[in-house]
Write an enzyme that holds these catalytic residues in place. Structure first.
Site, mmCIF file in Angstrom:
data_model
loop_
_atom_site.group_PDB
_atom_site.id
_atom_site.type_symbol
_atom_site.label_atom_id
_atom_site.label_comp_id
_atom_site.label_asym_id
_atom_site.label_seq_id
_atom_site.Cartn_x
_atom_site.Cartn_y
_atom_site.Cartn_z
ATOM 1 N N GLY A 1 86.960 -2.282 128.745
ATOM 2 C CA GLY A 1 87.237 -2.204 130.174
ATOM 3 C C GLY A 1 86.859 -0.839 130.699
ATOM 4 C CB SER A 2 88.822 2.278 131.159
ATOM 5 O OG SER A 2 89.728 1.776 132.121
ATOM 6 C CD1 TRP B 1 88.721 -7.913 132.175
ATOM 7 C CD2 TRP B 1 90.092 -9.310 133.263
ATOM 8 N NE1 TRP B 1 89.871 -8.021 131.434
ATOM 9 C CE2 TRP B 1 90.728 -8.875 132.083
ATOM 10 C CE3 TRP B 1 90.773 -10.191 134.109
ATOM 11 C CZ2 TRP B 1 92.000 -9.299 131.723
ATOM 12 C CZ3 TRP B 1 92.035 -10.616 133.746
ATOM 13 C CH2 TRP B 1 92.640 -10.179 132.566
ATOM 14 C CB ILE B 2 82.911 -12.251 135.374
ATOM 15 C CG1 ILE B 2 82.649 -11.584 134.017
ATOM 16 C CG2 ILE B 2 81.659 -12.296 136.233
ATOM 17 C CD1 ILE B 2 82.323 -10.112 134.103
ATOM 18 C CB THR B 3 84.541 -11.043 140.950
ATOM 19 O OG1 THR B 3 85.628 -10.164 140.686
ATOM 20 C CG2 THR B 3 84.721 -11.661 142.325
ATOM 21 C CD GLU C 1 83.426 -2.679 141.565
ATOM 22 O OE1 GLU C 1 83.211 -2.778 140.347
ATOM 23 O OE2 GLU C 1 82.637 -3.047 142.428
ATOM 24 C CB THR D 1 92.028 1.981 136.415
ATOM 25 O OG1 THR D 1 91.719 3.134 135.600
ATOM 26 C CG2 THR D 1 91.897 0.712 135.580
#
Length: 390
Positions: free
Chosen positions: A139-140, A164-166, A370, A372
């Site tokens: 993630g980060s 976590w794909i929009t 985008e 944290t």
């Protein structure tokens, strides 16, 4: 659903064309987007038809060149359009921001032939995009991604999972970052993957506390074959591609956050003017006026911050630090303002009969996507004092 009409925001727009554009967006948002927002979010329905309408209206490619089907608008204007859309419904505003992010790699790092072939459909042909960087264990620490692309003749074969794909599962194309070399950021390459590629599948959408109308899902790449002609940028350049897109995308999130905050403020102002206690409108009480004043001041400060960063970008100046500051401040502002709006409405604010509870739930995710807000502080700190010594 009780929802008050929004008050027009006083905007700083550079041209008459930009003023007409904002008027068009406000009219479209009030007529087509806002009336459906509460019902569709509660039902978890994705408004694909609205994105087709936005495409037909020329609103899916605003910051990109006109010769490729874009709107040739400066970021200063594009972001204010995003704010208006997000104020009407975050699923739509954020969706446009994600689509713009998904187009960035091709528009910025693609060859002239690639842009001529693909960008017109992506910007004005009714297509919808998604951006695939994060993974279940990455993630980060995005440079540790594990999805791998292996060269096979004139093709690349992709295997792995993105998370976590929009727009996961509903997008027509995906900008995908995959590992083509060794460990770390230098071994990553970007690819443009069609949404109907063989071997590409989406998991069931995540169950979230807000933005239920926007699907967020894992994507599985099982031997997905992509021609080398769909590689974006040089081999191993993918992390640079990703970071450049994220700088621009963070400004999109900042604008969306202020759209949600402004909608919450408008609702709170209208409510305190109507609600009566102790024989007078509660808006007469100084304590509540002070809360509204703080909310409005934070929103204006955030708007100035994201517009200042956008103007730097439009002028060709470095803006990564300012983008991180804008994303950090505007999303924290959205969380504070929406929480205060719920408080100002009292018990009614905690019910689904008023939209502020939805705004509060939606605002939370903006502090996470985008990068944290903790990562934004890391970015800002590096610009101030340099990388950490280790």
């Amino acid at each position: 659903m009780t929802e008050h009409g929004r008050q027009p925001v006083e905007r700083q727009l550079p041209t008459e064309e930009a003023r007409d554009l904002i008027s068009l967006v406000r009219e479209l948002a009030e007529r087509e987007i806002a009336p459906r927002a509460a019902e569709e979010e509660a039902a978890g329905r994705f408004p694909r038809d609205l994105f087709r309408l936005l495409s037909d209206s020329g609103l899916l490619g605003l910051p990109y060149p006109e010769k490729f089907g874009g709107g040739d608008q400066p970021y200063e204007v594009y972001l204010q359009v995003l704010e208006e859309l997000a104020a009407a419904r975050l699923t739509v505003g954020l969706g446009v921001s994600v689509h713009t992010l998904a187009c960035h790699a091709l528009a910025t790092f693609g060859t002239e032939e690639q842009r001529t072939e693909h960008l017109p459909d992506m910007l004005g042909g009714g297509l919808l995009g998604a951006y695939c960087l994060s993974e279940p264990a990455s993630g980060s620490d995005a440079a540790s991604l594990r999805t791998r692309a292996v060269r096979d003749g004139d093709d690349w074969v992709l295997n792995g999972t993105k998370a976590w794909i929009t727009h996961g599962g509903v997008a027509d194309f995906y900008t995908v970052l995959a590992r083509t070399g060794g460990e770390g950021p230098r071994g990553v390459t970007a690819f443009l993957v069609p949404g109907d590629a063989e071997g590409l599948s989406a998991a069931a959408p995540e169950r979230k506390m807000g933005m239920n109308g926007s699907p967020t899902a894992q994507l599985h790449f099982d031997g997905v074959r992509v021609p080398d002609a769909r590689r974006l940028g040089d081999e191993g350049q993918g992390f640079t591609v990703a970071l450049a897109a994220l700088d621009a995308g963070r400004l999109g999130i900042a604008a969306c956050a202020l759209g949600v905050a402004q909608a919450a403020l408008d609702e709170a102002v209208a409510y305190v003017a109507e609600r009566r206690q102790f024989g007078r409108p509660i808006g007469d009480f100084q304590g509540l006026r002070f809360m509204l004043a703080d909310m409005a001041t934070q929103i204006e400060a955030g708007r100035a911050l994201y517009l200042g960063a956008a103007r730097r970008r439009d002028a060709g100046l470095p803006y990564a630090k300012q983008a991180a500051m804008a994303k950090l401040f505007c999303t924290d502002t959205a969380m504070r303002v929406t929480t205060d709006a719920v408080q100002l409405l009292g018990g009614y604010g905690y019910t689904v009969d008023f939209p502020v509870e939805r705004y509060m739930r939606e605002a939370k995710v903006l502090q996470i996507v985008e990068g944290t807000n903790q990562i934004q502080r890391v970015v800002i700190g590096r610009h101030l004092v340099g990388p950490e010594s280790r």
